[in-house]
Design a protein around this motif. Structure first.
Motif, PDB file in Angstrom:
ATOM      1  N   ALA A 114       0.729  -1.218   0.003  1.00  0.00           N
ATOM      2  CA  ALA A 114      -0.076  -0.020  -0.155  1.00  0.00           C
ATOM      3  C   ALA A 114       0.801   1.108  -0.135  1.00  0.00           C
ATOM      4  O   ALA A 114       0.388   2.318  -0.460  1.00  0.00           O
ATOM      5  CB  ALA A 114      -0.742  -0.097   1.373  1.00  0.00           C
ATOM      6  N   ALA A 115       2.033   1.180   0.467  1.00  0.00           N
ATOM      7  CA  ALA A 115       2.992   2.549   0.567  1.00  0.00           C
ATOM      8  C   ALA A 115       3.747   2.356  -0.669  1.00  0.00           C
ATOM      9  O   ALA A 115       4.866   1.886  -0.821  1.00  0.00           O
ATOM     10  CB  ALA A 115       3.886   2.284   1.656  1.00  0.00           C
ATOM     11  N   MET A 131      11.209   1.510  -7.090  1.00  0.00           N
ATOM     12  CA  MET A 131      12.238   1.787  -5.943  1.00  0.00           C
ATOM     13  C   MET A 131      12.685   3.200  -6.219  1.00  0.00           C
ATOM     14  O   MET A 131      12.883   3.829  -5.138  1.00  0.00           O
ATOM     15  CB  MET A 131      13.328   0.795  -6.092  1.00  0.00           C
ATOM     16  N   LYS A 132      12.698   3.385  -7.203  1.00  0.00           N
ATOM     17  CA  LYS A 132      13.440   5.060  -7.775  1.00  0.00           C
ATOM     18  C   LYS A 132      12.208   5.889  -7.252  1.00  0.00           C
ATOM     19  O   LYS A 132      12.485   6.962  -6.689  1.00  0.00           O
ATOM     20  CB  LYS A 132      13.625   5.381  -9.178  1.00  0.00           C
ATOM     21  N   ALA A 133      11.087   5.696  -7.690  1.00  0.00           N
ATOM     22  CA  ALA A 133       9.814   6.635  -7.114  1.00  0.00           C
ATOM     23  C   ALA A 133       9.895   6.746  -5.574  1.00  0.00           C
ATOM     24  O   ALA A 133       9.695   7.705  -5.127  1.00  0.00           O
ATOM     25  CB  ALA A 133       8.719   6.152  -7.615  1.00  0.00           C
ATOM     26  N   ILE A 134      10.013   5.631  -4.706  1.00  0.00           N
ATOM     27  CA  ILE A 134       9.967   5.636  -3.403  1.00  0.00           C
ATOM     28  C   ILE A 134      10.971   6.330  -2.938  1.00  0.00           C
ATOM     29  O   ILE A 134      10.909   7.065  -1.923  1.00  0.00           O
ATOM     30  CB  ILE A 134       9.602   4.176  -2.782  1.00  0.00           C
ATOM     31  N   GLU A 148       5.306  12.814   2.050  1.00  0.00           N
ATOM     32  CA  GLU A 148       4.548  12.466   0.601  1.00  0.00           C
ATOM     33  C   GLU A 148       4.259  10.961   0.929  1.00  0.00           C
ATOM     34  O   GLU A 148       2.919  10.631   0.323  1.00  0.00           O
ATOM     35  CB  GLU A 148       5.409  12.830  -0.506  1.00  0.00           C
ATOM     36  N   LEU A 149       5.076  10.312   1.399  1.00  0.00           N
ATOM     37  CA  LEU A 149       4.947   8.895   1.388  1.00  0.00           C
ATOM     38  C   LEU A 149       3.531   8.575   2.496  1.00  0.00           C
ATOM     39  O   LEU A 149       2.638   7.913   2.354  1.00  0.00           O
ATOM     40  CB  LEU A 149       6.008   7.939   1.725  1.00  0.00           C
ATOM     41  N   ALA A 150       3.648   9.253   3.462  1.00  0.00           N
ATOM     42  CA  ALA A 150       2.631   9.315   4.445  1.00  0.00           C
ATOM     43  C   ALA A 150       1.205   9.716   4.079  1.00  0.00           C
ATOM     44  O   ALA A 150       0.229   8.990   4.216  1.00  0.00           O
ATOM     45  CB  ALA A 150       2.909  10.112   5.846  1.00  0.00           C
ATOM     46  N   GLN A 151       1.293  10.827   3.368  1.00  0.00           N
ATOM     47  CA  GLN A 151      -0.120  11.220   2.855  1.00  0.00           C
ATOM     48  C   GLN A 151      -0.636  10.346   1.715  1.00  0.00           C
ATOM     49  O   GLN A 151      -2.055  10.146   1.848  1.00  0.00           O
ATOM     50  CB  GLN A 151       0.253  12.680   2.304  1.00  0.00           C
ATOM     51  N   THR A 152       0.272   9.924   0.884  1.00  0.00           N
ATOM     52  CA  THR A 152      -0.512   8.997  -0.209  1.00  0.00           C
ATOM     53  C   THR A 152      -0.651   7.691   0.433  1.00  0.00           C
ATOM     54  O   THR A 152      -1.953   7.157   0.044  1.00  0.00           O
ATOM     55  CB  THR A 152       0.712   8.876  -1.171  1.00  0.00           C
TER      56      THR A 152
END
Length: 138
Positions: free
Chosen positions: A78-79, A111-114, A121-125
């Motif tokens: 999900a992340a 991997m590159k996007a993360i 940004e990760l937390a919000q998404t």
């Protein structure tokens, strides 16, 4: 508990023949499932179900929710950020996973996007995605 009943406002059976309308998901309204000894014994409308499972406790009665008996959710992380929808289109057109990887796609693209995203940004998404999944009954 050897038997129980779960009820919901909508039950998605994934059997188009069970649908009362012209939709492919076989959705029943005001329905549920009866589970006995770990097996789904019946998926039906509320009245039929309660009659068949007389004596089994109703553990969930959620008229505003969706129930998907037997659903095995796909393996999902999900992340994530970004999208690989263009790769899906390429796969549907015949490209192999190896073809996509050679072009910088596949897991390397994820991997590159993360790595390029901030923690915020990760937390919000992730929060938005989990809320949407919950709304859809996952």
């Amino acid at each position: 508990m050897s038997a129980f009943v779960a009820l919901a406002g909508r039950v998605v059976t994934c059997d188009p023949a069970r649908s009362s309308s012209d939709e492919p998901l076989g959705t029943l309204t005001d329905a549920g499932m009866w589970v006995e000894h770990g097996l789904i014994r019946l998926v039906a409308g509320r009245a039929e179900l309660l009659q068949a499972a007389a004596g089994a406790p109703v553990v969930v009665d959620a008229p505003g929710c969706v129930l998907t008996p037997g659903l095995c959710d796909a393996h999902t992380h999900a992340a994530f950020v970004g999208s690989r929808h263009d790769e899906y289109v390429q796969r549907m057109a015949g490209a192999s996973y190896e073809d996509l990887a050679r072009r910088g796609g596949g897991i390397v693209a994820s991997m590159k996007a993360i790595r390029a995203a901030t923690q915020a940004e990760l937390a919000q998404t992730l929060a938005q995605r989990l809320a949407r999944m919950g709304q859809l009954g996952v």
